[in-house]
Scaffold this active site. Structure first.
Site, PDB file in Angstrom:
ATOM      1  N   ASP A 228     119.263  11.078  28.144  1.00 58.53           N
ATOM      2  CA  ASP A 228     119.906  12.195  27.980  1.00 58.53           C
ATOM      3  C   ASP A 228     119.951  13.310  29.048  1.00 58.53           C
ATOM      4  O   ASP A 228     120.919  14.080  29.090  1.00 58.53           O
ATOM      5  CB  ASP A 228     119.428  12.895  26.797  1.00 58.53           C
TER       6      ASP A 228
ATOM      7  N   GLU B  12     116.972  -0.460  34.558  1.00 59.98           N
ATOM      8  CA  GLU B  12     116.867   0.464  35.935  1.00 59.98           C
ATOM      9  C   GLU B  12     116.222  -0.573  37.030  1.00 59.98           C
ATOM     10  O   GLU B  12     116.823   0.045  38.220  1.00 59.98           O
ATOM     11  CB  GLU B  12     115.823   1.623  35.556  1.00 59.98           C
TER      12      GLU B  12
ATOM     13  N   HIS C 255     110.451  14.649  25.469  1.00 61.33           N
ATOM     14  CA  HIS C 255     110.082  13.484  25.600  1.00 61.33           C
ATOM     15  C   HIS C 255     110.301  12.927  27.156  1.00 61.33           C
ATOM     16  O   HIS C 255     111.011  13.617  27.858  1.00 61.33           O
ATOM     17  CB  HIS C 255     111.255  12.690  24.742  1.00 61.33           C
ATOM     18  N   HIS C 256     109.684  11.878  27.494  1.00 63.97           N
ATOM     19  CA  HIS C 256     110.055  11.345  28.837  1.00 63.97           C
ATOM     20  C   HIS C 256     108.899  12.219  29.960  1.00 63.97           C
ATOM     21  O   HIS C 256     108.731  11.624  31.217  1.00 63.97           O
ATOM     22  CB  HIS C 256     111.166  11.493  29.466  1.00 63.97           C
TER      23      HIS C 256
ATOM     24  N   GLY D  70     109.524  -9.037  49.505  1.00 68.30           N
ATOM     25  CA  GLY D  70     109.363 -10.166  48.574  1.00 68.30           C
ATOM     26  C   GLY D  70     109.202  -9.988  47.203  1.00 68.30           C
ATOM     27  O   GLY D  70     108.321 -10.634  46.534  1.00 68.30           O
TER      28      GLY D  70
ATOM     29  N   ASP E 232     113.386 -20.361  38.982  1.00 66.84           N
ATOM     30  CA  ASP E 232     113.378 -19.936  37.499  1.00 66.84           C
ATOM     31  C   ASP E 232     112.320 -18.930  37.260  1.00 66.84           C
ATOM     32  O   ASP E 232     112.547 -17.985  36.364  1.00 66.84           O
ATOM     33  CB  ASP E 232     112.791 -21.079  36.737  1.00 66.84           C
TER      34      ASP E 232
ATOM     35  N   ASN F 290     112.377 -25.310  38.739  1.00 69.58           N
ATOM     36  CA  ASN F 290     111.299 -26.085  39.271  1.00 69.58           C
ATOM     37  C   ASN F 290     110.073 -25.994  38.270  1.00 69.58           C
ATOM     38  O   ASN F 290     108.856 -26.185  38.619  1.00 69.58           O
ATOM     39  CB  ASN F 290     110.946 -26.133  40.647  1.00 69.58           C
TER      40      ASN F 290
ATOM     41  N   GLY G  20     108.346 -23.471  37.259  1.00 66.98           N
ATOM     42  CA  GLY G  20     107.104 -22.252  37.408  1.00 66.98           C
ATOM     43  C   GLY G  20     107.187 -21.728  38.645  1.00 66.98           C
ATOM     44  O   GLY G  20     108.300 -21.851  39.157  1.00 66.98           O
TER      45      GLY G  20
ATOM     46  N   GLU H 102     103.555 -20.056  44.567  1.00 61.36           N
ATOM     47  CA  GLU H 102     102.319 -20.103  44.181  1.00 61.36           C
ATOM     48  C   GLU H 102     101.690 -21.480  43.934  1.00 61.36           C
ATOM     49  O   GLU H 102     100.282 -21.625  44.258  1.00 61.36           O
ATOM     50  CB  GLU H 102     102.036 -18.998  42.932  1.00 61.36           C
TER      51      GLU H 102
END
Lengths: 556, 556
Positions: B31, B53, B116-117, B416, B443, B470, B472, B476
């Site tokens: 708003d 966003e 609000h916000h 990254g 993925d 792959n 996962g 990592e």
């Protein structure tokens, strides 16, 4: 380092989290946090991997609203800054959430190499988080970490506010002292004289009033004062209303509960009963815009007693250093006990907008409307349900729906960040495996954070999710209806299959809704029910909120 | 207010954005920002609604990397704080993005009602953004807005850094002066004497070197110095390499381009050619960890000339106040022209890891591997493609793939933040409707920001998206492989249908890949190709990056 040292900083922190009642830690990995996550996997705290960090924060918030505290963990900068809006919501709404970040090793904070994820000044994330937390700390060593952790975590619980801990990779396994019992400082107490004087004045006003009424709101929930409030009501016989933020402070079937008060958007009886009362006792009220019907509350100051966490205001004067708990307890003793039948009490269960005491006859071919849908939902919600409603058409109608015995209502009714409820539903489901979690979420909000529907499926959670598909941002259509309120239409219910399974329904009519609810009631898996309603179909209260927001923002 | 005033503050801002080359504004409504969005709808700037966003910010970043500047708009707090990590990435990587927030009306900033916000102090979002922008402003009135806007936007372009504007709802339509031409201040110039001295010393070193080499990196792209660099190479005949951040600074088919240099992860020839050179000229290099093979670069300081945006370093001494542009131009004039055949130049197109000069024979039944997949992709990428690669297995292999003529390579190779590329692909697609955009995304990363795939479909964009499944977080797994690297398996390719349409393929074998690519080549709609590879299948460079991250974080 002392000779007795025999836990790591990570273990110290995890023991403390467990002492706070935190059994689940939401998060997304990243290299700087893997050392800490290794310790989590070996601890009593279960790691729950979410699809993104914002949802981890929302999940921790939903968890905290059920359990009393929650936590999430992310990697440095890229992770924590993606989550920061979630913690800002907890800050606005006073939810005790612990944000934990795994950061580069301490030495790098001074030398500032161009490591991935960094922003020049390595303390930028800490500086941001310090603006929206009650306490925050960079854990610099095994020696200093215990005191820093204890300060931050006790502040979290004592102030019921989120906090932040930044844990560098090399500090994770530094040794430190073993934690003792959780060092929660005693609750603040009142100044005795001020407390006595405030109770005297308040009790005189209330005892001499012919038609007093109570509003019990959000701080009673946040500070765990429901028992005190229930005892107060039992002793005094007074009627009470809640506001949106305080919904389900006590059972909505309570004989003295008259319903939802939201200024001039309230039902007529509630509106009259409160604004014509000769004395209004407000307990823990947060006068936010959504809570007050966009500041349309008209309660004369001469008739108002308003007690909050650390002060009491009567008429136009303030008693500082009076705690809400002691004020309620003390006032209970000073008030005369009333016969409720003299107090013009019309129970919410007999009068509120959507309630299960009204018979519901489905008209199988009729397209669904929001109003009829929530009429029906009043019959569907089981006792002890955790009902979560997303800001928008869902929230405004769900707030006007009578909740069953033992139910807990959750909405981000002040901060109002759309998408919050997807993460919050994940968090609440894990927090209360023995309770049915029911979510009402709009299509526009769901698009913001949809991916963690898959995390509920992944971890075997079984909420019932009602996706209210009204083809865009209805909460904004009621302010100004222009093309920015349109969104891409999705086949929402088919996401369940894409994400790994559960029951899914696509519901256009009342008959289809009946069929879906019949299956949902006994389901032992996640249930996702897509509900199609009109673009402008919403409660009168939302329509009026839209008009108010148009005025506030000089639109139209 | 002056008598000539005849545009609104919103119009002023939108005219300036248009002057910066910004034709599209990404965002999510709320708003507090609807008044501004109303003006956007009536302007020459097209509003593109994203699902959330963070993706709006990433889209603006991708747009800016193609167009030279980008912008996004959100509502106050809940919106902008969800986007802040996107702008932090632009800050880390020097991308000129304008973040615009619609805020409550100015008066509320002082009285701080519980709208609000809000977060108590209404300036909290501004304070956060000021930490990750080169300039920021709260637009307080029609009188002050033009100067504030001009200061912020010129800083954005001059410093190639993101900036932030907070626009209160009541200021949107305040009247202000009409904007003139875009007031970009002149580019900074060098101190003449310092410039001359630096060029003299550098040219002596280079002219007397037998095997000099050039590294052209990211600042040449960010500051638009590709033409100067190309002229320099043409005049001198010197060979050059790029680093990951500088990939595609010039055509990778350039006869003097020897390939990607990433410290000890480089191909042997590139590694030897650079580290054994008797003089290395670094132009616009950012020595980040991923750029330098985790700081494994071994180039002796005695042989190094390193020119950056505003200074030149030779051996161990620094020439301040020398601009990169003038240094390159001046050095061009002082260097002798060499015969490339004397300079040990092995063209990348003949030697780099995945290139179209190697014949590719599909083995139809063979399961796909990352290496074979990128071998094949070298043949698929069309000239002028915009190739976007997500941090992880995708980035490290795509960086080692030869790009075709006129291609532009985009990755968030320093900051990254996984998930970046989904938004960036949306932004790049809208920025360059005449170019084919090709995305490689893992993925785990895709799950972070998947929803804005639907926005590409909504606005008729036609990227080709390779989803590298792959199972996962492989980036990592190569650091530590524990259960936090697992993710929920999705049927990714089926999202296309859920989101509204396009071509989707599920590819396990080389034969299936051929079939999908055949259809993708001529497709006039979005193409989504899910590629299944092994959990640990990645380039040697990523494996070594993983080992380095394990060491940095004291793991293992």
């Amino acid at each position: 380092m002392s000779a007795q040292a025999d836990v790591s900083v990570a273990e110290y922190l995890l023991i403390r989290l467990k002492q706070m009642g935190i059994d689940h830690l939401f998060g997304v990995p990243g290299d700087f946090v893997l050392g800490f996550l290794n310790e989590v996997l070996d601890s009593q705290v279960r790691y729950i991997g979410t699809c993104n960090e914002l949802n981890a924060a929302y999940a921790a918030d939903g968890y905290a609203r059920v359990r009393g505290a929650g936590a999430f963990v992310t990697t440095y900068a890229v992770g924590e800054l993606s989550a920061i809006n979630g913690l800002a919501g907890a800050f606005a709404e006073r939810v005790p959430v612990v944000a934990i970040t795994g950061a580069p090793s301490m030495g790098y904070f001074k030398t500032r190499p161009l490591l991935h994820h960094t922003l020049g000044d390595y303390q930028i994330p800490l500086k941001m988080y310090s603006l929206i937390t009650a306490a925050s700390a960079l854990l610099e060593s095994g020696e200093s970490a215990p005191a820093a952790i204890d300060h931050v975590l006790t502040t979290c619980l004592r102030q019921q506010q989120p906090v932040y801990l930044c844990l560098p990779a090399d500090v994770v396994r530094m040794r430190c002292s073993v934690p003792g019992p959780f060092p929660l400082p005693p609750e603040p107490t009142s100044d005795a004289g001020t407390l006595r004087e405030s109770i005297e004045e308040a009790s005189e006003m209330l005892n001499s009033a012919a038609k007093p009424v109570v509003i019990g709101d959000v701080e009673l929930i946040r500070y765990g004062l429901q028992d005190e409030f229930a005892a107060f009501l039992a002793r005094t016989g007074l009627p009470y209303a809640t506001m949106m933020l305080g919904k389900t402070v006590l059972d909505e079937t309570h004989p003295q509960f008259i319903g939802l008060y939201q200024g001039d958007r309230s039902r007529d009886y509630v509106h009259q009963r409160i604004e014509n009362a000769d004395c209004v006792l407000q307990l823990g009220v947060a006068p936010t815009d959504f809570n007050t019907g966009s500041f349309s509350v008209k309660i004369h100051e001469d008739r108002t007693i308003s007690a909050n966490f650390r002060s009491v205001r009567i008429k136009r004067h303030i008693y500082p250093d009076v705690t809400l708990r002691e004020f309620i307890q003390g006032l209970s003793q000073q008030l005369r006990s009333r016969d409720p039948s003299t107090l013009d009490i019309k129970r919410a269960i007999e009068g509120c907008t959507h309630r299960r005491t009204i018979n519901f006859e489905p008209q199988p071919e009729s397209p669904l409307t929001i109003s009829r849908f929530f009429d029906r939902i009043g019959h569907f919600l089981p006792p002890r349900a955790i009902v979560i409603a997303e800001t928008g058409a869902a929230l405004f109608s769900a707030a006007e729906t009578l909740m069953p015995e033992g139910a807990k209502f959750i909405g981000q009714t002040f901060y109002g960040s759309i998408g919050y409820t997807v993460g919050a539903t994940l968090g609440a489901s894990l927090a209360a495996p023995d309770r049915r979690v029911v979510l009402f979420v709009g299509d526009g909000s769901f698009q913001v954070t949809c991916q963690d529907l898959s995390t509920m499926i992944r971890y075997g959670q079984k909420p019932v999710i009602f996706l209210l598909n009204n083809d865009g941002y209805t909460i904004e259509r009621v302010i100004v209806d222009r093309p920015y309120n349109d969104i891409q239409p999705w086949k929402y219910h088919r996401l369940v299959e894409v994400f790994g399974g559960g029951l899914a329904f696509d519901v256009h009519t009342e008959g289809q809704l009946e069929a879906a609810l019949a299956q949902a009631a006994g389901a032992e898996e996640l249930v996702f029910i897509e509900i199609h309603t009109g673009r402008f179909d919403c409660s009168e209260s939302l329509r009026r909120a839209g008009e108010a927001m148009a005025r506030t923002n000089k639109l139209g």
